[in-house]
Design a protein around this motif. Structure first.
Motif, mmCIF file in Angstrom:
data_model
loop_
_atom_site.group_PDB
_atom_site.id
_atom_site.type_symbol
_atom_site.label_atom_id
_atom_site.label_comp_id
_atom_site.label_asym_id
_atom_site.label_seq_id
_atom_site.Cartn_x
_atom_site.Cartn_y
_atom_site.Cartn_z
ATOM 1 N N THR A 197 53.222 44.306 52.702
ATOM 2 C CA THR A 197 54.135 43.958 51.581
ATOM 3 C C THR A 197 53.799 42.775 50.589
ATOM 4 N N GLU A 198 52.610 42.182 51.402
ATOM 5 C CA GLU A 198 52.505 41.272 50.622
ATOM 6 C C GLU A 198 51.187 41.756 49.647
ATOM 7 N N ILE A 199 51.138 41.084 48.163
ATOM 8 C CA ILE A 199 50.344 41.689 47.501
ATOM 9 C C ILE A 199 49.370 41.022 45.932
ATOM 10 N N ASN A 200 48.575 41.732 45.770
ATOM 11 C CA ASN A 200 47.788 40.770 44.552
ATOM 12 C C ASN A 200 48.609 40.525 43.891
ATOM 13 N N SER A 201 48.809 40.185 42.641
ATOM 14 C CA SER A 201 49.128 38.817 41.864
ATOM 15 C C SER A 201 48.450 39.557 40.007
ATOM 16 N N GLU A 253 58.094 36.076 39.976
ATOM 17 C CA GLU A 253 56.995 36.132 38.728
ATOM 18 C C GLU A 253 56.360 36.699 39.264
ATOM 19 N N ILE A 254 55.180 37.690 39.507
ATOM 20 C CA ILE A 254 54.274 38.416 38.955
ATOM 21 C C ILE A 254 54.701 39.811 38.733
ATOM 22 N N LEU A 255 55.640 39.795 38.928
ATOM 23 C CA LEU A 255 56.140 41.104 38.069
ATOM 24 C C LEU A 255 55.423 42.079 37.140
#
Ligand code: UD1
Ligand code: CA
Length: 500
Positions: A197-201, A253-255
């Motif tokens: 679930t950790e994604i790249n912004s 913030e990173i959507l």
């Protein structure tokens, strides 16, 4: 104590560092270059406009990103443009004239875009890379990211986040030790990798020299046959460079915006932020869910905003004013304690303690002084109105200057347009315009003058005069009994006659 001896290389580095710190006025966290990627077509928007020009909270997506980058003060800003480039370049020239635009003719991927952006860049230092479609990014988070990058001395720092729904994003893969290993795009990820679930912004900071070296090693060996910027992370890692991920405190913030649903979600989140900040500063917002406020609006303490209202553009609202319900203000200035409800106002000034509404339409160039009252079904354009004057019902006023303490009767119309040109009307102080007056411009009504109800005023009315412009009334007695004999009206009239 004696200074430890430095090797030539180390000494050079140290001097460089001192030099560049001095150059930047002691600010260690400054950026040398920021690159924004905005060449993509934004296919999923299904729009004829460039994706990054779509707006939330009164600003284009790319303008939000540029605002977020500003506090990190890059020496240079480069924007990679492609699809709809003329439109994007034109917009950038307005919002960020110093930005340099770089044209990516074919979409070769994010890595390819950065390669092009760096062509001819011979300065070293630190480079920030952002996408043009992440408008919720805050300046504070970017500054934290830069600070983290500098304090760890990494070659690359990726801004990551834990997303409740990571689908569509590149996944951040870590080693057993917890160290960052690589980023894998969803389209290239295994089922197991997709569980991450950790994604790249899509936001990174790089040491420029390491970035340039790694970019030259990119391949298109992936599902999309593109050069991925994300592969730079794995390349640097495999060369023994330090790469780290910095988790954003707030995943919203990173959507990234890829389609209209995400656009509306981002607008909603941004609006909630704006409303919360205003409420913290002393503004009452009865229903933030139905109140839409642009970032550019300025609202003073103890203002109350009732449901269903929109405060747009450069609108300023003075203290204790009450706005709404269901009111739109676009680029308006509203004085203290004014009340504006159920109305639409654009590029207008509404004086202190003035009252507007319900159902008023103030168009561009309307200036209402203090304590003016504008009532229902009144439209005003390009007109200045003096203190305490009332326009309570059903009127149109255009291209006029009206004095103080004047009363404009119901259904007054300023006939400002002769079909070819617009003409001016001047109305003095303490004037009484009778109901249903037509004031045919150009015309002047002097101080203290009256007009008779139902008049068509085509000539000036001197101060203190009564202007009458209508046919005198005559009554034809007995007409109904004679001409409408047997009708209900005739019966009613006959009864009245009989009772006399
Ligand atoms: C990218 C990242 C992904 C990350 C996501 C975050 C890559 C390969 N993937 O994916 O890991 O989770 O952003 O939102 O980088 N662009 C160009 N030129 C190109 C391609 C893209 O300028 O040739 C621009 C786009 O206009 C956009 C940005 O780069 O502003 C990102 O491209 P996009 O296609 O949206 O990448 P994602 O698939 O979202
Ligand atoms: Ca994207």
């Amino acid at each position: 104590m004696e200074e430890p001896e430095l090797s030539g290389k180390e000494l050079g580095r140290k001097l460089n560092r001192i030099g560049s710190v001095a150059q930047r006025g002691g600010e260690l966290n400054q950026l040398d270059l920021a690159i924004l990627l905005a060449a993509g077509e934004g296919k999923r928007m299904k729009s004829s406009r460039a994706k990054v020009l779509h707006e939330i909270a009164g600003r284009s997506l790319i303008a939000h990103v540029i605002k977020a980058v500003e506090p990190s003060a890059p020496n240079e800003l480069r924007v990679v443009v492609g699809a709809n480039k003329e439109e994007v370049i034109q917009h950038l020239s307005q919002i960020s004239p110093n930005a340099k635009t770089i044209y990516q003719e074919v979409r070769g991927g994010t890595g390819h875009a950065v390669k092009i952006a760096l062509a001819g860049y011979n300065s070293l230092g630190t480079v920030l890379i952002c996408a043009g479609d992440t408008p919720l990014l805050s300046g504070a988070t970017l500054k934290e990211l830069l600070k983290h990058h500098n304090s760890t001395g990494a070659s690359a720092t990726v801004l990551s986040a834990n997303m409740p729904d990571p689908s569509g994003y590149g996944r951040v893969l870590r080693e057993a030790s917890g160290d960052l290993a690589e980023i894998v795009e969803e389209k290239d990820a295994s089922e197991l990798q997709k569980q991450t679930t950790e994604i790249n912004s899509g936001v990174y900071i790089f040491a420029a020299t390491d970035l340039v070296a790694a970019l030259s090693k990119l391949s298109k060996d992936n599902v999309q046959q593109e050069e991925y910027l994300t592969d730079v992370i794995g390349i640097l890692k495999s060369e023994g460079k330090k790469v780290v991920a910095f988790k954003a405190p707030d995943f919203t913030e990173i959507l990234g915006i890829n389609d209209r649903s995400q656009l509306s979600q981002a607008a909603f989140i941004m609006n909630a932020r704006i409303c919360n900040a205003l409420m913290q500063s002393g503004v009452t917002i009865t229903d933030p869910m139905s109140t839409w406020i642009d970032l550019t609006a300025e609202i003073d303490v103890d203002v109350v905003i009732e449901p269903g209202s929109a405060i747009r553009g450069k609108t300023k609202i003075g203290r204790e004013a009450v706005i709404g319900p269901r009111t739109t203000l676009i680029d308006c200035e509203v004085g203290a304690q004014a009340r504006v409800f159920e109305s639409h106002c654009e590029s207008s000034v509404i004086g202190g303690s003035a009252q507007v509404g319900p159902y008023a339409h103030l168009r561009s160039g309307t200036v209402l002084s203090e304590q003016v009252r504008v009532g229902s079904f009144v439209e005003i354009k390009n007109t200045t109105i003096g203190e305490g004057t009332k326009v309570p019902h059903l009127s149109y006023l255009g291209d006029a200057s009206i004095g103080a303490q004047t009363n404009i009767g119901a259904a007054t119309v300023i006939v400002n347009y002769d079909g070819v040109e617009k003409h001016q009307t001047v109305i003095g102080d303490h004037v009484r315009i009778g109901s249903d007056s037509m004031l045919v411009a150009p015309v002047t009504i002097g101080d203290g003058a009256y007009t008779a109800a139902g008049s068509v005023i085509t000539e000036d009315v001197p101060p203190g005069a009564l202007g009458i412009g209508r046919a005198r009334q005559s009554n034809i007695l007995g007409w109904v009994l004679k001409r409408r004999n047997g009708s209900k009206s005739a019966q009613a009239a006959a009864k009245k006659e009989g009772s006399k």
